[in-house]
Structures are given as C-alpha cells and as structure tokens.
Design a protein around this motif. Structure first.
Motif, PDB file in Angstrom:
ATOM      1  N   LEU A  40      -3.317  -9.135  -9.400  1.00  0.00           N
ATOM      2  CA  LEU A  40      -2.878  -7.739  -9.374  1.00  0.00           C
ATOM      3  C   LEU A  40      -3.713  -6.909  -8.398  1.00  0.00           C
ATOM      4  N   ASN A  41      -5.006  -7.183  -8.339  1.00  0.00           N
ATOM      5  CA  ASN A  41      -5.847  -6.488  -7.360  1.00  0.00           C
ATOM      6  C   ASN A  41      -5.330  -6.717  -5.943  1.00  0.00           C
ATOM      7  N   ALA A  42      -4.915  -7.957  -5.666  1.00  0.00           N
ATOM      8  CA  ALA A  42      -4.470  -8.325  -4.320  1.00  0.00           C
ATOM      9  C   ALA A  42      -3.071  -7.794  -4.009  1.00  0.00           C
ATOM     10  N   THR A  43      -2.205  -7.742  -5.008  1.00  0.00           N
ATOM     11  CA  THR A  43      -0.804  -7.376  -4.750  1.00  0.00           C
ATOM     12  C   THR A  43      -0.473  -5.921  -5.057  1.00  0.00           C
ATOM     13  N   ARG A  44      -1.204  -5.303  -6.001  1.00  0.00           N
ATOM     14  CA  ARG A  44      -0.886  -3.930  -6.398  1.00  0.00           C
ATOM     15  C   ARG A  44      -2.030  -2.941  -6.159  1.00  0.00           C
ATOM     16  N   GLY A  45      -3.169  -3.477  -5.743  1.00  0.00           N
ATOM     17  CA  GLY A  45      -4.313  -2.613  -5.453  1.00  0.00           C
ATOM     18  C   GLY A  45      -5.260  -2.481  -6.634  1.00  0.00           C
ATOM     19  N   LYS A  46      -6.550  -2.322  -6.328  1.00  0.00           N
ATOM     20  CA  LYS A  46      -7.562  -2.264  -7.386  1.00  0.00           C
ATOM     21  C   LYS A  46      -7.418  -1.028  -8.266  1.00  0.00           C
ATOM     22  N   SER A  47      -7.092   0.130  -7.665  1.00  0.00           N
ATOM     23  CA  SER A  47      -7.008   1.356  -8.469  1.00  0.00           C
ATOM     24  C   SER A  47      -5.845   1.290  -9.446  1.00  0.00           C
ATOM     25  N   ASN A  48      -4.700   0.748  -9.010  1.00  0.00           N
ATOM     26  CA  ASN A  48      -3.548   0.590  -9.912  1.00  0.00           C
ATOM     27  C   ASN A  48      -3.847  -0.404 -11.023  1.00  0.00           C
ATOM     28  N   THR A  49      -4.573  -1.468 -10.665  1.00  0.00           N
ATOM     29  CA  THR A  49      -4.925  -2.487 -11.661  1.00  0.00           C
ATOM     30  C   THR A  49      -5.891  -1.918 -12.693  1.00  0.00           C
ATOM     31  N   GLN A  50      -6.881  -1.153 -12.230  1.00  0.00           N
ATOM     32  CA  GLN A  50      -7.833  -0.541 -13.159  1.00  0.00           C
ATOM     33  C   GLN A  50      -7.137   0.461 -14.077  1.00  0.00           C
TER      34      GLN A  50
END
Length: 358
Positions: free
Chosen positions: A264-274
């Motif tokens: 998810l970090n790689a595909t949706r971004g770290k801020s969205n994942t957090q």
C-alpha cells in the motif's frame, strides 16, 4: 509455583508455548491457565455449574463476550453507541464522526425486516449479504440482490408465497449492504484479520498485536449476478478457500500485514496508508468502547478477539465482524510462527512474571 495448563483444543501454538515454559498439564478440575473453546467456557461459567474461579486461575473469555462477538449484538451496541455520541455534539466533533461510521448499513432479521425492505426498495439495484448471527467460518452466508431471495433463509416457511411469515423464522440473521467496491490486489478480494487482546474492561485495557494478515479469495473478483453464489470470489474465509481448485497451498492465500503495508505504501502512498491504519485503530477502539459498559470485567478473564476488516477501493476500512475464538490452526510455516508469537505475547501479558522467565 509451577503453572498447570489445560485446554480443550490441541493446537501447536498453545502446546509449544506451554511446553517451553515448563508448565505442567493439568486436568479439567485442576488448572491455573485454561484456554477454552466458547462452548466449554459457557458451561464452566454458567450458574448451574456452581464453579467459582480461584485467585490463581485465569481463563481466555469474558462472561458476556457475545455483546461484541455475536453479530446482531455487535450491530445493536455500535448503533446505540453512535446515537449516544450524536447526542453529544461537541464531543462528537472531537472524535471525528467519520471514524464512528465503520459498519456497513446493517439490519437484524427477522426483527428489522420491514425497515430492511423499505431501505431495499429505495435502492433496488443494491446488493446485500446475509449472515447467521451465531455461525463462523463462512457457514450459512449468501448474497442477495432481490427481496424475494430472503425466503431462502427459512426453509420451514418456503413455498408460502405472499403468506410468508418473517416473524416465524427460527434463525436470526444480519443483512448488510455488501461492500461491492473492495480494494483488489491482483484482481482478488481480501480482508484483514487482526488480533486484539483485552485484559480489563474497567478500566479498558487492550493491546493490538503487531502481526496480522490479509486473507485472499482464490478467484478474481467480479460482480456478475450469476457469480453471487461463488464463495471462492466473495468469501475470504480460509475454511472455504482451501477447497477451491485455485487455492495456493504454499502461501495459504495470505499476506502478512507487514507485506500489505509495504504494498500500500508503494501503490497508494505512505500518507494514505498511515491514514488507513489510523482509521483501523479507531474502529477497534470505538467498537470496544461501544460494549465497555456492558461487559463484566472479571479479573480471572482475558480475551483475544479476531477482528475482520475489509478495505474498499477508496481505502476506507469497514468492520465486518469480531470473533471470540479466532482460529489457531496454521496453514503455512509463516502462519504457524505468527500464531506461536501471538500466544507467546498473550501469555507474557496475562501471566505476571512470564515475560521475564523465558
């Protein structure tokens, strides 16, 4: 003091943890630590049994855990909790209402049938999922997109046409709006299994285990009506998926929580994942608070709950259910190590001194 353990389930995750600590196997009448199935727990704790736990005994369920783990009671308690928050406008703003809206639209049948029918008619193209309130492992679940299909859930009343009586149905079900836009990975639907340990309800003391996993369906997802009864597309339960021709025995149809977060970090971004992870934590906290005042906080009891969360394509998490006896069976070596670690950490918390005695 040598601790005596007892369990009614011969699971490696339990036995290896007992053995490495040098604990002795006790009996049904002589134990300090009992890991019990829900059925045996109810018998032990029932007033008829006359059993009273002594100061040196602990057991792995709370007396009225059903307030959280029985599907219809969970729905009722969370709806009540939300109404209570709505009355306190100022507090609600602080808690961020979005995080409290984590259950799909759900009704309990037969009691709420008229309300459900009214909602269904407002959106006749909607899809719903029916689940028995007291079953697990995907048993008895089916998907509907027509009001008439509900008649399937009561064989006794089948064939009565317009005289079908919902009030006479023996089984209680919940019917929920189906999350038909799940986040897909490799075209497949999945859900999350997370573990939460509660050691006290008053005050509320809970721990979320750092490990968990995503459970994948073996067949690629679609919303074709003719595939609504294909459980290999729609139900993530391993107890169902393992019988499919496309089941992956090597990985058990699972990803670790850590691998999912990396993806998810790689595909949706770290801020969205957090943000997603924060909302999942909020779901856990609010669901526990929703039942906190109802729970009997017995000092002899602790409980590990299996939370099932589904994530939609907008990265919004939804609570599907909470399990009182999450499976300790392992389908792969990774699964085996994770569940061993889970039980190890639970024992370290609930048995004083065990964290320093290994």
């Amino acid at each position: 003091m040598t601790i005596k353990w007892y369990t009614d389930m011969e699971k490696s995750a339990l036995l290896t943890n007992f053995e490495k600590r040098g604990w002795q196997k006790g009996t049904e009448d002589d134990w300090n630590f009992y890991w019990a199935g829900v059925g045996n727990f109810r018998m032990i704790m029932s007033p008829e049994s006359g059993y009273r736990l002594s100061d040196n005994q602990i057991i792995n369920h709370f007396p009225n855990h059903l307030e959280l783990t029985k599907k219809d009671l969970l729905v009722k308690n969370i709806k009540r909790y939300r109404k209570d928050l709505e009355k306190e406008k100022d507090k609600l703003n602080c808690l961020k209402y979005h995080y409290v809206d984590f259950l799909p639209v759900t009704y309990t049948l037969p009691g709420d049938y008229n309300l459900f029918a009214e909602e269904f008619r407002k959106n006749p193209s909607s899809v719903w999922i029916m689940k028995p309130t007291d079953k697990a492992r995907g048993i008895g679940i089916f998907i509907i997109n027509k009001l008439a299909q509900i008649k399937k859930w009561s064989r006794d009343n089948r064939g009565q046409g317009q005289n079908f009586s919902y009030a006479n149905c023996r089984d209680s079900y919940v019917v929920s709006k189906y999350i038909d836009n799940p986040l897909l990975i490799g075209g497949k639907k999945f859900d999350l299994r997370l573990y939460v340990l509660v050691t006290s309800w008053k005050p509320l003391i809970a721990y979320k285990h750092q490990q968990g996993f995503a459970r994948f369906c073996a067949v690629k997802y679609n919303t074709d009506v003719e595939d609504f009864d294909n459980n290999f597309i729609h139900l993530t339960n391993v107890s169902i998926q393992k019988y499919g021709d496309d089941y992956n025995e090597k990985n058990g149809g699972k990803w670790s929580l850590q691998n999912l977060i990396l993806y998810l970090n790689a595909t949706r971004g770290k801020s969205n994942t957090q943000k997603l992870l924060h909302e999942i934590d909020s779901i856990i906290v609010h669901s526990l608070r929703a039942v906190q005042t109802l729970m009997i906080s017995d000092k002899h009891c602790f409980e590990c709950y299996g939370y099932d969360i589904i994530i939609d394509s907008d990265l919004r998490p939804w609570l599907i259910e909470v399990n009182a006896s999450p499976s300790l069976s392992a389908t792969t070596n990774t699964d085996k190590m994770m569940k061993h670690s889970l039980i190890n950490d639970i024992i370290n918390i609930v048995v004083p001194g065990e964290a320093n005695s290994e």
